[in-house]
Write a protein that holds these residues in place. Structure first.
Motif, PDB file in Angstrom:
ATOM      1  N   ALA A  12       0.844  -1.185   0.000  1.00 19.98           N
ATOM      2  CA  ALA A  12       0.000   0.000   0.000  1.00 19.98           C
ATOM      3  C   ALA A  12       0.880   1.236   0.000  1.00 19.98           C
ATOM      4  O   ALA A  12       1.970   1.240   0.530  1.00 19.98           O
ATOM      5  CB  ALA A  12      -0.903   0.018   1.232  1.00 19.98           C
ATOM      6  N   THR A  18      -7.807   6.871   3.596  1.00 20.44           N
ATOM      7  CA  THR A  18      -8.567   5.625   3.605  1.00 20.44           C
ATOM      8  C   THR A  18      -9.856   5.798   4.390  1.00 20.44           C
ATOM      9  O   THR A  18      -9.858   6.409   5.462  1.00 20.44           O
ATOM     10  CB  THR A  18      -7.720   4.507   4.250  1.00 20.44           C
ATOM     11  OG1 THR A  18      -6.501   4.366   3.515  1.00 20.44           O
ATOM     12  CG2 THR A  18      -8.455   3.179   4.268  1.00 20.44           C
ATOM     13  N   ALA A  76      -8.532   4.699  -0.746  1.00 20.35           N
ATOM     14  CA  ALA A  76      -8.542   3.288  -0.350  1.00 20.35           C
ATOM     15  C   ALA A  76      -9.691   3.016   0.608  1.00 20.35           C
ATOM     16  O   ALA A  76     -10.192   3.915   1.291  1.00 20.35           O
ATOM     17  CB  ALA A  76      -7.215   2.900   0.298  1.00 20.35           C
TER      18      ALA A  76
END
Length: 222
Positions: A12, A18, A76
Motif C-alpha cells: 500500500a 482511507t 482506499a
C-alpha cells in the motif's frame, strides 16, 4: 479456486487517505492495526447505525457516501465487517468505484515471503501465515491464528482468534473457522461451512455444514 488481485502483504502507498466501512468492534481492532503499520491514514468510518467516533476516527456518514468520497481524495477502503458475505459485497462495491483495497497487516504478524493475501484482507497481531500459503480476497486472519505452509483459503474466509490450520488445509469461500479450532493437515472445509469454537477437525467438512466437538461432527444449524 481462482484468486484474482493477489498482492504481497503490506502492498500500500504510504499514508493513503482511507475510509473504513463499519464502526463496530472489528473497526476498532483494524484502526489499531492500521496505526501500527503506519501505511494508511483513516479519514473516517461509514456506518448506517453508529455515530460515535471509533478510537478517535469519526463516523462521517453512512455507506451511501462511498461514491462521493472517491471524488474527494479518498483513495482506499478497508472493510471492517465480520460477516463474510457482507464483507465481500462491500469489497466488490469499492473495487467498482475505483478504490484501492490494501492488505492490512499488523507488524506483530508473521507473514512468509512466499505467502500471498488477496485484496482487502486483514491480519491481526500474532497471526502466522506460513510458506506458500494462499488466502483469497477479504480474508480475516484474526489474533493469534496459525495458517501453516501450503494452506489455501478462499475468498471471504474468517479464521477466528487462536485457530490453527495444519499444512495443506483447503478452506472454501465464505467459511468461518471458530475460535481455538484445530484442523488436521490436508483436510478440506467446504464453502460457507462453519467450524465451531474449539473443534478438532480430522475429516473433510462439506459445503455449508456446521461442525463442532472433539473430534468434530456435523451439528444442526439453528
Amino acid at each position: 479456486m481462482s484468486h484474482p488481485s493477489f498482492a504481497p502483504p503490506g502492498d500500500a502507498a504510504h499514508a493513503t487517505p482511507t475510509v473504513l466501512i463499519g464502526a463496530g468492534g472489528h473497526a476498532a481492532a483494524l484502526i489499531e492495526v492500521i496505526r501500527a503499520a503506519g501505511l494508511l491514514h483513516p479519514v473516517g468510518c461509514l456506518d448506517q447505525s453508529a455515530t460515535a467516533p471509533v478510537l478517535g476516527v469519526p463516523v462521517i456518514g453512512d455507506e451511501a457516501r462511498l461514491e462521493a468520497l472517491r471524488h474527494e481524495g479518498v483513495a482506499a477502503v478497508v472493510v471492517c465487517i465480520g460477516h463474510n458475505a457482507t464483507r465481500l459485497r462491500w469489497i466488490g462495491r469499492a473495487r467498482a468505484l475505483g478504490y484501492a483495497l490494501p492488505v492490512v497487516a499488523h507488524p506483530a504478524a508473521i507473514l512468509s515471503p512466499s505467502a500471498r493475501l488477496g485484496a482487502g484482507s486483514v491480519v491481526l497481531p500474532r497471526a502466522v501465515l506460513g510458506a506458500r500459503a494462499l488466502a483469497g480476497e477479504g480474508t480475516i486472519l484474526n489474533t493469534g491464528t496459525i495458517v501453516e505452509h501450503d494452506c489455501e483459503l478462499g475468498h471471504g474466509v474468517h479464521v477466528a482468534p487462536g485457530a490453527v490450520l495444519g499444512g495443506g488445509v483447503r478452506v472454501g469461500d465464505g467459511a468461518l473457522i471458530g475460535i481455538g479450532a484445530a484442523l488436521r493437515p490436508l483436510v478440506r472445509v467446504g464453502r460457507e461451512a462453519v467450524v465451531g469454537t474449539g473443534a478438532a477437525v480430522v475429516e473433510d467438512v462439506a459445503d455449508g455444514a456446521t461442525v463442532g466437538g472433539v473430534p468434530a461432527r456435523p451439528l444442526a444449524r439453528e
